[in-house]
Scaffold this motif. Structure first.
Motif, PDB file in Angstrom:
ATOM      1  N   ILE A  19       3.551  49.555  35.793  1.00 47.31           N
ATOM      2  CA  ILE A  19       2.966  50.767  36.348  1.00 47.31           C
ATOM      3  C   ILE A  19       2.352  50.439  37.704  1.00 47.31           C
ATOM      4  N   HIS A  23      -1.032  54.686  40.197  1.00 48.26           N
ATOM      5  CA  HIS A  23      -0.908  55.560  39.024  1.00 48.26           C
ATOM      6  C   HIS A  23      -2.056  55.338  38.045  1.00 48.26           C
ATOM      7  N   LEU A  24      -2.568  54.112  37.976  1.00 44.49           N
ATOM      8  CA  LEU A  24      -3.671  53.794  37.072  1.00 44.49           C
ATOM      9  C   LEU A  24      -5.037  53.933  37.729  1.00 44.49           C
ATOM     10  N   HIS A  38      -9.062  51.380  32.470  1.00 42.31           N
ATOM     11  CA  HIS A  38      -8.010  52.207  33.090  1.00 42.31           C
ATOM     12  C   HIS A  38      -6.717  52.133  32.283  1.00 42.31           C
ATOM     13  N   HIS A  42      -4.729  55.139  30.171  1.00 39.03           N
ATOM     14  CA  HIS A  42      -3.303  55.424  30.373  1.00 39.03           C
ATOM     15  C   HIS A  42      -2.539  55.387  29.046  1.00 39.03           C
TER      16      HIS A  42
END
Length: 72
Positions: A19, A23-24, A38, A42
């Motif tokens: 990832i 995005h995180l 985090h 997710h």
């Protein structure tokens, strides 16, 4: 010098995820506990599910979140 995270590689319950840091919401220099928080968000699991996990900061800036290796 703090390197920026580029990619987060996650190994969780037999599955692998790659990832992008954006995005995180992870940035270079964040502590392991924050990174785990985090990642847990997710994965939609409680953060304590990652208590025994290791956060490995690679020289190229990538981060690996994985179960602790047990030998013996």
């Amino acid at each position: 010098m703090i390197q920026e995270v580029k990619m987060v590689h996650i190994r969780f319950e037999g599955r692998s995820y790659d990832i992008a840091e954006q995005h995180l919401g992870i940035q270079g220099g964040m502590g392991d506990r924050i990174i785990k928080a985090h990642v847990a968000r997710h994965l939609e699991v409680p953060v304590n599910r990652l208590d025994t996990y290791v956060v490995d900061h690679r020289p190229n800036g990538d981060v690996i979140v994985r179960p602790e290796a047990v030998y013996g």
